[in-house]
Enzyme design. Structure first.
Site, PDB file in Angstrom:
ATOM      1  N   HIS A 123       1.690   0.537 -13.121  1.00  0.00           N
ATOM      2  CA  HIS A 123       2.331  -0.534 -13.731  1.00  0.00           C
ATOM      3  C   HIS A 123       4.016  -0.204 -13.512  1.00  0.00           C
ATOM      4  O   HIS A 123       4.360   0.716 -14.193  1.00  0.00           O
ATOM      5  CB  HIS A 123       1.982  -1.093 -14.605  1.00  0.00           C
ATOM      6  CG  HIS A 123       2.608  -2.367 -14.948  1.00  0.00           C
ATOM      7  ND1 HIS A 123       2.271  -3.707 -14.664  1.00  0.00           N
ATOM      8  CD2 HIS A 123       3.745  -2.833 -15.964  1.00  0.00           C
ATOM      9  CE1 HIS A 123       2.972  -4.716 -15.031  1.00  0.00           C
ATOM     10  NE2 HIS A 123       3.955  -3.958 -15.729  1.00  0.00           N
TER      11      HIS A 123
ATOM     12  N   ASN B 154      -4.719   2.507 -13.490  1.00  0.00           N
ATOM     13  CA  ASN B 154      -3.770   1.345 -12.833  1.00  0.00           C
ATOM     14  C   ASN B 154      -2.153   2.012 -12.939  1.00  0.00           C
ATOM     15  O   ASN B 154      -1.876   2.869 -13.896  1.00  0.00           O
ATOM     16  CB  ASN B 154      -3.771   0.127 -13.484  1.00  0.00           C
ATOM     17  CG  ASN B 154      -3.115  -0.890 -12.929  1.00  0.00           C
ATOM     18  OD1 ASN B 154      -2.908  -0.922 -11.663  1.00  0.00           O
ATOM     19  ND2 ASN B 154      -2.283  -1.909 -13.576  1.00  0.00           N
TER      20      ASN B 154
ATOM     21  N   ARG C 125      -5.451  -8.478  -9.295  1.00  0.00           N
ATOM     22  CA  ARG C 125      -6.380  -9.148 -10.125  1.00  0.00           C
ATOM     23  C   ARG C 125      -6.877  -8.548 -11.206  1.00  0.00           C
ATOM     24  O   ARG C 125      -6.963  -7.050 -11.203  1.00  0.00           O
ATOM     25  CB  ARG C 125      -7.868  -9.221  -9.194  1.00  0.00           C
ATOM     26  CG  ARG C 125      -7.753 -10.093  -8.232  1.00  0.00           C
ATOM     27  CD  ARG C 125      -8.851 -10.161  -7.200  1.00  0.00           C
ATOM     28  NE  ARG C 125      -8.280 -10.971  -6.057  1.00  0.00           N
ATOM     29  CZ  ARG C 125      -8.136 -12.164  -6.306  1.00  0.00           C
ATOM     30  NH1 ARG C 125      -8.699 -12.880  -7.108  1.00  0.00           N
ATOM     31  NH2 ARG C 125      -7.552 -12.809  -5.211  1.00  0.00           N
ATOM     32  N   LEU C 126      -7.293  -8.987 -12.242  1.00  0.00           N
ATOM     33  CA  LEU C 126      -7.982  -8.430 -13.424  1.00  0.00           C
ATOM     34  C   LEU C 126      -9.247  -7.902 -13.217  1.00  0.00           C
ATOM     35  O   LEU C 126     -10.260  -8.567 -12.478  1.00  0.00           O
ATOM     36  CB  LEU C 126      -8.128  -9.447 -14.563  1.00  0.00           C
ATOM     37  CG  LEU C 126      -6.735  -9.606 -15.456  1.00  0.00           C
ATOM     38  CD1 LEU C 126      -7.253 -10.604 -16.653  1.00  0.00           C
ATOM     39  CD2 LEU C 126      -6.431  -8.245 -16.129  1.00  0.00           C
ATOM     40  N   ILE C 127      -9.721  -6.721 -13.568  1.00  0.00           N
ATOM     41  CA  ILE C 127     -11.004  -6.239 -13.117  1.00  0.00           C
ATOM     42  C   ILE C 127     -11.932  -6.724 -14.248  1.00  0.00           C
ATOM     43  O   ILE C 127     -11.821  -6.876 -15.597  1.00  0.00           O
ATOM     44  CB  ILE C 127     -11.138  -4.682 -13.669  1.00  0.00           C
ATOM     45  CG1 ILE C 127     -10.102  -4.079 -12.504  1.00  0.00           C
ATOM     46  CG2 ILE C 127     -12.296  -4.091 -13.489  1.00  0.00           C
ATOM     47  CD1 ILE C 127     -10.390  -4.018 -11.162  1.00  0.00           C
TER      48      ILE C 127
ATOM     49  N   GLY D 251       0.714  -1.393   0.014  1.00  0.00           N
ATOM     50  CA  GLY D 251      -0.097   0.019  -0.068  1.00  0.00           C
ATOM     51  C   GLY D 251       0.840   1.373   0.015  1.00  0.00           C
ATOM     52  O   GLY D 251       0.378   2.273   0.586  1.00  0.00           O
ATOM     53  N   SER D 252       2.011   1.229  -0.279  1.00  0.00           N
ATOM     54  CA  SER D 252       2.693   2.450  -0.643  1.00  0.00           C
ATOM     55  C   SER D 252       2.277   3.398  -1.840  1.00  0.00           C
ATOM     56  O   SER D 252       2.521   4.687  -1.121  1.00  0.00           O
ATOM     57  CB  SER D 252       4.516   2.313  -0.681  1.00  0.00           C
ATOM     58  OG  SER D 252       4.539   1.873  -1.980  1.00  0.00           O
ATOM     59  N   ASN D 253       1.854   3.092  -2.635  1.00  0.00           N
ATOM     60  CA  ASN D 253       1.331   3.747  -3.747  1.00  0.00           C
ATOM     61  C   ASN D 253      -0.377   4.510  -3.107  1.00  0.00           C
ATOM     62  O   ASN D 253      -0.449   5.542  -3.435  1.00  0.00           O
ATOM     63  CB  ASN D 253       0.919   3.050  -4.860  1.00  0.00           C
ATOM     64  CG  ASN D 253       2.326   3.329  -5.660  1.00  0.00           C
ATOM     65  OD1 ASN D 253       2.689   4.001  -6.239  1.00  0.00           O
ATOM     66  ND2 ASN D 253       2.830   1.971  -5.757  1.00  0.00           N
TER      67      ASN D 253
END
Ligand code: GRF
Length: 189
Positions: free
Chosen positions: A105, A103, A87-89, A12-14
């Protein structure tokens, strides 16, 4: 103020960088699919509501996403920011939040999509990798690109050192890009 949610599965750093930034939205909810993820404790420290939703407790992906959707609607969430959500949405959330899911990446997409982008970059021996922020579609890291920033790969880099430099860029680029999206794009609607 626009209400937004952050989805995270890990440290959860972002998510933290987004919550602590001064943005034209307020992060009203953290959605987490892993009951043991460190982001849950972090969110408690920020006084942000956490919705822990374990997919294993639902019959299928549609039911899982439907439960999340209900919570998002209850909180009147307008934007979703994925920050290490592994996970893929699926169609349930994609249809409800068309062009409103973003998102981050840790590579310069389309290079090194999918898991362990940093390991993939090191294995490929590239001299430059980086960070991409993109809209989410049904594919794996395939949605249209909003922002990118390069990070040089050093001869001496290990997974850990490259990860640290990429994360330092992520923590600035994600809030900056959210600010851009919400002021430049959402503001014109
Ligand atoms: C980040 O590197 C992000 O690019 C990727 O997952 C990682 C999450 O890290 N999608 P954190 O949980 O925000 O620290």
């Amino acid at each position: 103020m626009i209400a937004a949610a952050v989805f995270a599965s890990g440290s959860g750093s972002n998510a933290e960088a987004i919550v602590l930034a001064s943005l034209p939205c307020s992060i009203e909810l953290v959605v987490c699919d892993k009951p043991e993820a460190p982001v849950i404790q972090k969110a408690k420290n920020w006084n942000t509501e956490v919705f822990v939703c374990d997919p294993k407790t639902f019959p299928d992906k549609q039911a899982y996403e439907q439960a999340i959707l209900l919570k998002l609607q209850e909180k009147q969430i307008k934007w979703i920011f994925l920050a290490g959500y592994m996970r893929l949405i699926g169609p349930t959330l994609l249809e409800a939040y068309q062009a409103r899911i973003v998102n981050i990446h840790p590579s310069l997409l389309p290079a090194f999509a999918g898991k362990d982008a940093i390991g993939q970059a090191l294995a490929a021996g590239v001299k430059v990798s980086g960070v991409t922020i993109h809209y989410v579609d049904a594919g794996m890291d395939t949605g249209s690109i909003i922002a990118q920033e390069a990070v040089a790969v050093r001869e001496s880099d290990t997974h850990e050192t490259l990860h640290q430099r990429i994360q330092a860029v992520e923590h600035k680029l994600y809030p900056k890009t959210i600010d851009y999206i919400l002021t430049e794009q959402d503001g014109k609607e």
